[in-house]
Design a protein around this motif. Sequence first.
Motif, PDB file in Angstrom:
ATOM      1  N   PRO A  59       0.804  -1.225   0.000  1.00 29.72           N
ATOM      2  CA  PRO A  59       0.000   0.000   0.000  1.00 29.72           C
ATOM      3  C   PRO A  59       0.837   1.276   0.000  1.00 29.72           C
ATOM      4  N   ARG A  60       1.961   1.266   0.713  1.00 31.83           N
ATOM      5  CA  ARG A  60       2.802   2.466   0.758  1.00 31.83           C
ATOM      6  C   ARG A  60       3.370   2.783  -0.633  1.00 31.83           C
ATOM      7  N   LEU A  61       3.804   1.747  -1.350  1.00 30.84           N
ATOM      8  CA  LEU A  61       4.314   1.939  -2.700  1.00 30.84           C
ATOM      9  C   LEU A  61       3.197   2.364  -3.647  1.00 30.84           C
ATOM     10  N   LEU A  62       2.017   1.826  -3.465  1.00 33.41           N
ATOM     11  CA  LEU A  62       0.879   2.196  -4.301  1.00 33.41           C
ATOM     12  C   LEU A  62       0.529   3.669  -4.119  1.00 33.41           C
TER      13      LEU A  62
END
Length: 118
Positions: A59-62
Amino acid sequence: MKYKFNPFTGRLSAPMPLEVPSKFVKGIAESPQMQFVVATRIAGTDPPAHRGRYAPVPPRLLSKMKLFQVPNGLPVHIKGGPMDKIMFAITSAVCLVGFVECFHVWYTLSYPPAPKSD
């Protein structure tokens, strides 16, 4: 263009114009047969076998990917937020100091100090 030596005149002479082989003049030449090394596969249009078997995106990369895709007019090296701006400022300052020091070295080498006489 390659020249030929004419032994009769003792000079270089221009070569004869290129002759086109007759098989090219008549029409379309046949393509050569395809030769493959053992176990070579021709690329096809079938979907890849690994489709859908990728690991999920964290989620952080998204969220980072979405942040960088926003058309807000900022260059990509500043889109990351305040930390990117700080890093850009530090990098610019280091480059400026290096540029000034470069000219300082050139000046010192061009006009060395006079030797001290005792």
